[in-house]
Design an enzyme around this catalytic site. Sequence first.
Site, PDB file in Angstrom:
ATOM      1  N   CYS A  93       0.849  -1.199   0.000  1.00  0.00           N
ATOM      2  CA  CYS A  93       0.000   0.000   0.000  1.00  0.00           C
ATOM      3  C   CYS A  93       0.881   1.245   0.000  1.00  0.00           C
ATOM      4  O   CYS A  93       1.841   1.315   0.765  1.00  0.00           O
ATOM      5  CB  CYS A  93      -0.896  -0.002   1.240  1.00  0.00           C
ATOM      6  SG  CYS A  93      -2.010   1.412   1.335  1.00  0.00           S
ATOM      7  N   HIS A 135      -9.266  -3.788  -1.571  1.00  0.00           N
ATOM      8  CA  HIS A 135      -8.218  -3.011  -0.903  1.00  0.00           C
ATOM      9  C   HIS A 135      -8.508  -1.509  -1.036  1.00  0.00           C
ATOM     10  O   HIS A 135      -8.483  -0.775  -0.046  1.00  0.00           O
ATOM     11  CB  HIS A 135      -6.852  -3.354  -1.522  1.00  0.00           C
ATOM     12  CG  HIS A 135      -5.711  -2.545  -1.004  1.00  0.00           C
ATOM     13  ND1 HIS A 135      -4.633  -3.099  -0.354  1.00  0.00           N
ATOM     14  CD2 HIS A 135      -5.463  -1.205  -1.033  1.00  0.00           C
ATOM     15  CE1 HIS A 135      -3.785  -2.130   0.002  1.00  0.00           C
ATOM     16  NE2 HIS A 135      -4.263  -0.976  -0.409  1.00  0.00           N
ATOM     17  N   GLU A 136      -8.812  -1.053  -2.266  1.00  0.00           N
ATOM     18  CA  GLU A 136      -9.049   0.380  -2.480  1.00  0.00           C
ATOM     19  C   GLU A 136     -10.325   0.837  -1.785  1.00  0.00           C
ATOM     20  O   GLU A 136     -10.358   1.917  -1.190  1.00  0.00           O
ATOM     21  CB  GLU A 136      -9.113   0.713  -3.974  1.00  0.00           C
ATOM     22  CG  GLU A 136      -7.810   0.496  -4.730  1.00  0.00           C
ATOM     23  CD  GLU A 136      -6.595   1.150  -4.093  1.00  0.00           C
ATOM     24  OE1 GLU A 136      -6.742   2.219  -3.455  1.00  0.00           O
ATOM     25  OE2 GLU A 136      -5.502   0.585  -4.210  1.00  0.00           O
ATOM     26  N   HIS A 139     -10.151   1.667   1.818  1.00  0.00           N
ATOM     27  CA  HIS A 139      -9.621   3.003   2.138  1.00  0.00           C
ATOM     28  C   HIS A 139     -10.744   4.029   2.333  1.00  0.00           C
ATOM     29  O   HIS A 139     -10.559   5.030   3.017  1.00  0.00           O
ATOM     30  CB  HIS A 139      -8.713   3.502   1.013  1.00  0.00           C
ATOM     31  CG  HIS A 139      -7.303   2.984   1.078  1.00  0.00           C
ATOM     32  ND1 HIS A 139      -6.481   3.200   2.149  1.00  0.00           N
ATOM     33  CD2 HIS A 139      -6.565   2.283   0.178  1.00  0.00           C
ATOM     34  CE1 HIS A 139      -5.289   2.642   1.906  1.00  0.00           C
ATOM     35  NE2 HIS A 139      -5.323   2.077   0.732  1.00  0.00           N
TER      36      HIS A 139
END
Length: 177
Positions: A93, A135-136, A139
């Site tokens: 990341c 994953h994105e 965020h």
Amino acid sequence: MAIRTITRMGNPVLRQTARLVQPEEFGSPWLKGLLQDMRDSMVAAEGIGIAAPQIGESVQVAILGLDPENLIVVINPRIHVVDSTLSGLWEGCLSVPGLRGYVERPRAVRVDYYDESGEEKTINADGMLATVMQHELDHLFGTLYVDRVTDKTKLMFIEEYRDFVLPTLAAGSDIPD
Ligand code: ZN
């Protein structure tokens, strides 16, 4: 049109739930500028994805850059697990520089979202795209991949990862930053 500083773990903006993009903001100069800055910052940092909180903007906008010729802009996503079978990949990341960690996530998801002009879209993702997508989108909800590393012996510095883990992996089992 600016390369922005990437926020790093410890910055509170990475721990907030980002606000939704409002209907009147689609197509606005503000959103266009934000997306341009996100693209520029992702390319400069050699990332394969970036979320707005990673340039300090707490708003639900992410870009997936697995295919540099075909960036996917994801706004106000709703994510649905299609196949809850866990699939593990080594993740990195931009906001947690220098580390790699092994994360297991559902292997297929459907994401309903809006594109930059406010059009409703759906992506069915599996494999690496499903991982990068999750994953994105994490965020946008204050979660970092390190939170999802269940076996902490599989969280390590990138140099040690390259020395001790990478030689043992099948191709395609790691994801760059
Ligand atoms: Zn990240």
